[in-house]
Design a protein around this motif. Sequence first.
Motif, PDB file in Angstrom:
ATOM      1  N   LEU A  96       0.810  -1.532  -0.063  1.00 43.15           N
ATOM      2  CA  LEU A  96       0.116  -0.093  -0.152  1.00 43.15           C
ATOM      3  C   LEU A  96       0.759   1.450  -0.053  1.00 43.15           C
ATOM      4  O   LEU A  96       0.301   2.444  -0.485  1.00 43.15           O
ATOM      5  N   THR A  97       2.108   1.240   0.443  1.00 42.63           N
ATOM      6  CA  THR A  97       2.888   2.332   0.740  1.00 42.63           C
ATOM      7  C   THR A  97       3.039   3.039  -0.578  1.00 42.63           C
ATOM      8  O   THR A  97       2.964   4.312  -0.952  1.00 42.63           O
ATOM      9  N   ALA A  98       3.501   2.446  -1.736  1.00 43.27           N
ATOM     10  CA  ALA A  98       3.794   3.346  -2.980  1.00 43.27           C
ATOM     11  C   ALA A  98       2.494   3.625  -3.574  1.00 43.27           C
ATOM     12  O   ALA A  98       2.363   5.026  -4.189  1.00 43.27           O
ATOM     13  N   VAL A  99       1.497   2.956  -3.571  1.00 41.02           N
ATOM     14  CA  VAL A  99       0.210   3.438  -4.156  1.00 41.02           C
ATOM     15  C   VAL A  99      -0.219   4.786  -3.426  1.00 41.02           C
ATOM     16  O   VAL A  99      -0.593   5.744  -3.801  1.00 41.02           O
ATOM     17  N   ALA A 100      -0.325   4.687  -2.098  1.00 31.65           N
ATOM     18  CA  ALA A 100      -0.587   5.822  -1.215  1.00 31.65           C
ATOM     19  C   ALA A 100       0.348   7.143  -1.436  1.00 31.65           C
ATOM     20  O   ALA A 100      -0.303   8.150  -1.451  1.00 31.65           O
ATOM     21  N   THR A 101       1.599   6.956  -1.554  1.00 34.29           N
ATOM     22  CA  THR A 101       2.316   7.993  -1.716  1.00 34.29           C
ATOM     23  C   THR A 101       2.469   8.695  -3.044  1.00 34.29           C
ATOM     24  O   THR A 101       2.347   9.835  -3.299  1.00 34.29           O
ATOM     25  N   ASN A 102       2.238   7.939  -3.889  1.00 31.66           N
ATOM     26  CA  ASN A 102       2.105   8.291  -5.444  1.00 31.66           C
ATOM     27  C   ASN A 102       0.805   9.200  -5.698  1.00 31.66           C
ATOM     28  O   ASN A 102       0.710  10.138  -6.548  1.00 31.66           O
ATOM     29  N   VAL A 103      -0.391   8.529  -4.985  1.00 39.26           N
ATOM     30  CA  VAL A 103      -1.464   9.281  -5.386  1.00 39.26           C
ATOM     31  C   VAL A 103      -1.545  10.650  -4.440  1.00 39.26           C
ATOM     32  O   VAL A 103      -1.955  11.542  -5.117  1.00 39.26           O
ATOM     33  N   ALA A 104      -0.934  10.539  -3.356  1.00 35.17           N
ATOM     34  CA  ALA A 104      -0.848  11.856  -2.598  1.00 35.17           C
ATOM     35  C   ALA A 104      -0.002  12.864  -3.333  1.00 35.17           C
ATOM     36  O   ALA A 104      -0.269  13.988  -3.445  1.00 35.17           O
ATOM     37  N   PHE A 126      -9.667  13.641 -14.606  1.00 33.05           N
ATOM     38  CA  PHE A 126      -9.966  14.405 -13.637  1.00 33.05           C
ATOM     39  C   PHE A 126     -11.041  13.448 -12.650  1.00 33.05           C
ATOM     40  O   PHE A 126     -10.688  13.015 -11.459  1.00 33.05           O
ATOM     41  N   PHE A 127     -11.925  12.796 -13.361  1.00 32.38           N
ATOM     42  CA  PHE A 127     -12.573  11.607 -12.601  1.00 32.38           C
ATOM     43  C   PHE A 127     -11.809  10.696 -12.144  1.00 32.38           C
ATOM     44  O   PHE A 127     -11.874   9.743 -11.114  1.00 32.38           O
ATOM     45  N   GLY A 128     -10.763  10.169 -12.881  1.00 32.09           N
ATOM     46  CA  GLY A 128      -9.737   9.015 -12.654  1.00 32.09           C
ATOM     47  C   GLY A 128      -9.059   9.675 -11.322  1.00 32.09           C
ATOM     48  O   GLY A 128      -8.690   8.831 -10.326  1.00 32.09           O
ATOM     49  N   VAL A 129      -8.433  11.002 -11.205  1.00 34.39           N
ATOM     50  CA  VAL A 129      -8.005  11.349  -9.958  1.00 34.39           C
ATOM     51  C   VAL A 129      -8.817  11.455  -9.035  1.00 34.39           C
ATOM     52  O   VAL A 129      -8.477  10.811  -7.843  1.00 34.39           O
ATOM     53  N   LEU A 130     -10.042  12.008  -9.042  1.00 33.27           N
ATOM     54  CA  LEU A 130     -11.004  11.622  -7.980  1.00 33.27           C
ATOM     55  C   LEU A 130     -11.107  10.241  -7.369  1.00 33.27           C
ATOM     56  O   LEU A 130     -11.140  10.051  -6.238  1.00 33.27           O
ATOM     57  N   LEU A 131     -11.395   9.303  -8.260  1.00 30.20           N
ATOM     58  CA  LEU A 131     -11.359   8.006  -7.965  1.00 30.20           C
ATOM     59  C   LEU A 131      -9.813   7.634  -7.106  1.00 30.20           C
ATOM     60  O   LEU A 131     -10.182   6.793  -6.016  1.00 30.20           O
ATOM     61  N   CYS A 132      -9.045   8.036  -7.490  1.00 32.19           N
ATOM     62  CA  CYS A 132      -7.483   7.557  -6.770  1.00 32.19           C
ATOM     63  C   CYS A 132      -7.712   8.313  -5.402  1.00 32.19           C
ATOM     64  O   CYS A 132      -6.981   7.592  -4.321  1.00 32.19           O
ATOM     65  N   ILE A 137      -7.809   7.503   0.549  1.00 26.76           N
ATOM     66  CA  ILE A 137      -8.641   7.650   1.839  1.00 26.76           C
ATOM     67  C   ILE A 137      -8.739   6.166   2.402  1.00 26.76           C
ATOM     68  O   ILE A 137      -8.464   5.895   3.551  1.00 26.76           O
ATOM     69  N   LEU A 138      -9.232   5.351   1.417  1.00 27.52           N
ATOM     70  CA  LEU A 138      -9.574   3.923   1.839  1.00 27.52           C
ATOM     71  C   LEU A 138      -8.175   3.129   2.195  1.00 27.52           C
ATOM     72  O   LEU A 138      -8.231   2.348   3.404  1.00 27.52           O
TER      73      LEU A 138
END
Length: 142
Positions: A96-104, A126-132, A137-138
């Motif tokens: 989870l660390t890589a995905v969390a830091t990359n999205v942030a 933009f919608f894709g970023v909102l989903l990310c 958050i999850l």
Amino acid sequence: MTSFYLPFAVTVGGMLLYHLSQKSIPRDMNPFHATAIAYGVGILVCAIFGFTYPTDRSVTSSLKLTNWAVLAMGVGAAVIEVGFMLAYRVGWKISLTAVATNVAATAMLIPIGLLLFREQISPRNFFGVLLCLVGLILVIRD
């Protein structure tokens, strides 16, 4: 594989090796020493591939072209390295660390890209970023 997808595949392969290695660094090792040693290896790899990369630029001419961005990239890379190492040491999951830091980071880079680099983002992007962001958050509320 076309040359368009090759850099993507190289990056994904490098990230896999990177995160598996980061998670396996001995907990008792000083994170700054580990990073310095890793950078020594990285410098050697870059020096070797630097001579095989097709370009008309020499090392000397590249040094002359060095600006603040090259130096800042070095600082940023070192901060990323130590940040991941410390995150893994306090219990962040490799899954989870890589995905969390990359999205942030991506969420912060979007306004920078729009304002400073005059990039545009499509409604679909933009919608894709909102989903990310919802995914972020999850992920961090685990």
